[in-house]
Motif scaffolding. Structure first.
Motif, PDB file in Angstrom:
ATOM      1  N   GLN A  40     -18.763 -10.449  13.423  1.00 29.32           N
ATOM      2  CA  GLN A  40     -20.222 -10.596  13.489  1.00 29.32           C
ATOM      3  C   GLN A  40     -20.642 -11.716  14.424  1.00 29.32           C
ATOM      4  OE1 GLN A  40     -21.452 -11.099   9.480  1.00 29.32           O
ATOM      5  NE2 GLN A  40     -20.577 -13.129   9.269  1.00 29.32           N
ATOM      6  N   GLU A  41     -21.890 -11.572  14.880  1.00 24.99           N
ATOM      7  CA  GLU A  41     -22.443 -12.566  15.803  1.00 24.99           C
ATOM      8  C   GLU A  41     -22.325 -13.953  15.195  1.00 24.99           C
ATOM      9  OE1 GLU A  41     -26.933 -12.528  16.056  1.00 24.99           O
ATOM     10  OE2 GLU A  41     -26.620 -10.705  14.870  1.00 24.99           O
ATOM     11  N   TYR A  60     -26.079  -5.078  18.506  1.00 19.10           N
ATOM     12  CA  TYR A  60     -26.723  -6.382  18.621  1.00 19.10           C
ATOM     13  C   TYR A  60     -27.916  -6.397  17.685  1.00 19.10           C
ATOM     14  CZ  TYR A  60     -23.987  -6.847  22.873  1.00 19.10           C
ATOM     15  OH  TYR A  60     -22.954  -6.918  23.763  1.00 19.10           O
ATOM     16  N   ASN A  61     -28.184  -7.545  17.109  1.00 13.46           N
ATOM     17  CA  ASN A  61     -29.363  -7.719  16.287  1.00 13.46           C
ATOM     18  C   ASN A  61     -30.444  -8.289  17.204  1.00 13.46           C
ATOM     19  OD1 ASN A  61     -31.376  -8.972  14.649  1.00 13.46           O
ATOM     20  ND2 ASN A  61     -29.951  -8.836  12.928  1.00 13.46           N
ATOM     21  N   GLY A  64     -34.268  -8.741  14.518  1.00 16.62           N
ATOM     22  CA  GLY A  64     -34.141  -8.134  13.201  1.00 16.62           C
ATOM     23  C   GLY A  64     -33.876  -6.635  13.213  1.00 16.62           C
ATOM     24  N   VAL A  65     -33.733  -6.054  14.410  1.00 17.27           N
ATOM     25  CA  VAL A  65     -33.460  -4.622  14.545  1.00 17.27           C
ATOM     26  C   VAL A  65     -32.084  -4.435  15.184  1.00 17.27           C
ATOM     27  CG1 VAL A  65     -34.233  -2.468  15.630  1.00 17.27           C
ATOM     28  CG2 VAL A  65     -35.919  -4.128  14.811  1.00 17.27           C
ATOM     29  N   ASP A  66     -31.248  -3.608  14.556  1.00 11.94           N
ATOM     30  CA  ASP A  66     -29.934  -3.305  15.124  1.00 11.94           C
ATOM     31  C   ASP A  66     -30.078  -2.364  16.308  1.00 11.94           C
ATOM     32  OD1 ASP A  66     -28.854  -4.755  13.072  1.00 11.94           O
ATOM     33  OD2 ASP A  66     -27.953  -3.049  12.039  1.00 11.94           O
ATOM     34  N   LYS A  67     -29.432  -2.719  17.424  1.00 12.03           N
ATOM     35  CA  LYS A  67     -29.422  -1.874  18.618  1.00 12.03           C
ATOM     36  C   LYS A  67     -27.963  -1.581  18.960  1.00 12.03           C
ATOM     37  CE  LYS A  67     -33.909  -2.679  20.031  1.00 12.03           C
ATOM     38  NZ  LYS A  67     -34.847  -2.274  21.005  1.00 12.03           N
ATOM     39  N   GLU A  92     -22.473 -10.221  19.618  1.00  7.54           N
ATOM     40  CA  GLU A  92     -22.334  -8.859  19.127  1.00  7.54           C
ATOM     41  C   GLU A  92     -21.759  -8.794  17.716  1.00  7.54           C
ATOM     42  OE1 GLU A  92     -20.425 -10.542  21.476  1.00  7.54           O
ATOM     43  OE2 GLU A  92     -19.264  -8.968  22.465  1.00  7.54           O
ATOM     44  N   ASN A  93     -21.907  -7.592  17.136  1.00  6.01           N
ATOM     45  CA  ASN A  93     -21.395  -7.282  15.806  1.00  6.01           C
ATOM     46  C   ASN A  93     -20.591  -5.992  15.902  1.00  6.01           C
ATOM     47  OD1 ASN A  93     -23.202  -9.152  13.986  1.00  6.01           O
ATOM     48  ND2 ASN A  93     -24.558  -8.215  15.472  1.00  6.01           N
TER      49      ASN A  93
END
Length: 191
Positions: A40-41, A60-61, A64-67, A92-93
């Motif tokens: 995780q980031e 990527y967050n 607050g939105v996962d992309k 990144e996650n």
């Protein structure tokens, strides 16, 4: 299970039995449940992963939105490159989208492999070049193609993802909303 890793690496370059033994001793296997966070980031990457079984999402967050940026499946290496190379917190996650088994090679083990044989250095260079080409193709697709064209390409080249990955992740990967993805799918089916 590690044989899959050795076989995949030998697609780049053949390994002697001694090199195979070095590689096998450097690898740790780890299983992840569906939806498990792999990395995780904010963490600092100290390993490279290889997907033996399963599917991993890179995201990527953003506010607050996962992309979603990429999906990794069997036979692919995963590395938070900037963090790994420069020892910085990652942005990144990585998440397992289904039960996943990864081969993990720590940075210290990689350094030992590189000392053991020049072959590993050549393999690392080829793997980095392949990752760079993949990233360039992805960027080019966003610059030169519509979301519908990217959808058609994904369907043609990695169609199995549509059976393995939730549709809202496919939508963010294509850069569209889930509703837009539904409309694109309808147009492609009719077209």
């Amino acid at each position: 299970m590690i044989t899959k890793l050795v076989d995949s690496i030998q697609l780049y370059m053949p390994l002697t039995l001694k090199e195979q033994t070095f590689l096998k001793s450097a690898v740790k296997l780890r299983s992840y449940n569906k939806n498990a966070v792999i990395f995780q980031e904010g963490d600092i990457a100290d390993a490279i992963y290889f997907v033996l079984e399963g599917c991993v999402r890179l995201f990527y967050n953003v506010g607050g939105v996962d992309k979603t940026a990429f999906f990794y499946t069997e036979g692919q290496f995963i590395c938070a490159g900037d963090s790994y190379t420069f020892n910085r917190p990652a942005q990144e996650n990585y998440e397992a989208l289904e039960p996943t088994i990864l081969a993990i090679i720590s940075k210290s083990s990689i350094e030992q492999l590189l000392k053991q044989s020049i072959t590993f250095e050549q393999i690392a260079r080829i793997a980095v070049e392949n990752e760079l080409l993949t990233a360039q193709r992805l960027i080019a697709s966003f610059v030169t193609k519509s979301a519908e064209q990217r959808y058609v390409d994904l369907l043609a080249n990695q169609g199995d993802l549509f059976l393995r990955v939730p549709q809202h992740y496919i939508a963010t990967y294509l850069g569209v909303s889930p509703e837009t993805l539904s409309r694109i799918k309808q147009r492609v089916v009719k077209g």
